[in-house]
Design a protein around this motif. Sequence first.
Motif, PDB file in Angstrom:
ATOM      1  N   ARG A 117       0.531   3.535  -3.063  1.00  0.00           N
ATOM      2  CA  ARG A 117      -0.405   4.972  -2.995  1.00  0.00           C
ATOM      3  C   ARG A 117       0.204   5.866  -2.115  1.00  0.00           C
ATOM      4  O   ARG A 117      -0.149   6.907  -2.432  1.00  0.00           O
ATOM      5  CB  ARG A 117      -1.625   4.396  -2.171  1.00  0.00           C
ATOM      6  CG  ARG A 117      -2.309   3.484  -3.223  1.00  0.00           C
ATOM      7  CD  ARG A 117      -3.759   3.360  -3.026  1.00  0.00           C
ATOM      8  NE  ARG A 117      -4.777   4.339  -2.681  1.00  0.00           N
ATOM      9  CZ  ARG A 117      -5.687   4.254  -1.968  1.00  0.00           C
ATOM     10  NH1 ARG A 117      -6.085   3.180  -1.505  1.00  0.00           N
ATOM     11  NH2 ARG A 117      -6.168   5.454  -1.390  1.00  0.00           N
TER      12      ARG A 117
ATOM     13  N   LEU B 268       0.705  -1.238   0.257  1.00  0.00           N
ATOM     14  CA  LEU B 268       0.308  -0.074  -0.134  1.00  0.00           C
ATOM     15  C   LEU B 268       0.900   1.117   0.095  1.00  0.00           C
ATOM     16  O   LEU B 268       0.721   2.142  -0.628  1.00  0.00           O
ATOM     17  CB  LEU B 268      -1.132  -0.133   1.260  1.00  0.00           C
ATOM     18  CG  LEU B 268      -1.856   1.169   1.365  1.00  0.00           C
ATOM     19  CD1 LEU B 268      -2.998   1.230   0.333  1.00  0.00           C
ATOM     20  CD2 LEU B 268      -2.539   1.143   2.864  1.00  0.00           C
TER      21      LEU B 268
ATOM     22  N   ALA C 145      -7.726   3.248   4.268  1.00  0.00           N
ATOM     23  CA  ALA C 145      -7.223   2.443   3.018  1.00  0.00           C
ATOM     24  C   ALA C 145      -6.527   1.081   3.600  1.00  0.00           C
ATOM     25  O   ALA C 145      -6.380   0.300   3.142  1.00  0.00           O
ATOM     26  CB  ALA C 145      -6.123   3.294   2.105  1.00  0.00           C
ATOM     27  N   THR C 146      -5.792   1.488   4.734  1.00  0.00           N
ATOM     28  CA  THR C 146      -4.905   0.310   5.468  1.00  0.00           C
ATOM     29  C   THR C 146      -5.790  -0.756   5.695  1.00  0.00           C
ATOM     30  O   THR C 146      -5.716  -1.806   5.907  1.00  0.00           O
ATOM     31  CB  THR C 146      -4.106   1.076   6.597  1.00  0.00           C
ATOM     32  OG1 THR C 146      -3.220   2.208   6.192  1.00  0.00           O
ATOM     33  CG2 THR C 146      -3.338  -0.088   7.189  1.00  0.00           C
TER      34      THR C 146
ATOM     35  N   VAL D 120      -6.784  -2.766   3.154  1.00  0.00           N
ATOM     36  CA  VAL D 120      -5.894  -3.975   2.307  1.00  0.00           C
ATOM     37  C   VAL D 120      -5.227  -5.009   3.194  1.00  0.00           C
ATOM     38  O   VAL D 120      -4.799  -5.918   2.527  1.00  0.00           O
ATOM     39  CB  VAL D 120      -4.601  -3.120   1.768  1.00  0.00           C
ATOM     40  CG1 VAL D 120      -5.248  -2.117   0.685  1.00  0.00           C
ATOM     41  CG2 VAL D 120      -3.834  -2.479   2.854  1.00  0.00           C
TER      42      VAL D 120
END
Length: 84
Positions: A11, A7, A60-61, A64
Amino acid sequence: MQAIAYLERSRFTEGAVARALRAWAGFVQDPWHRLWDPRSGCGVMECCPDPEEVRQILEATGHVLPPRDARRFRAEVAKIDELW
């Protein structure tokens, strides 16, 4: 953790998740956090974090990570959120 490393490479930047966790914890513990103004500050996460950017990284973490790790990660973020 491989998912976080991927990630960050794809990103964000290396160490972004750890910096976001520290920034969020510091932000919610600061008594002035409710007066945050996006027009002020330097924009550097370690100094003047943008809470929206920090939350984006944390969200987001959580998406994923493998399910078990995601639950633990979200629980840690929830503990910080309780300080809000």
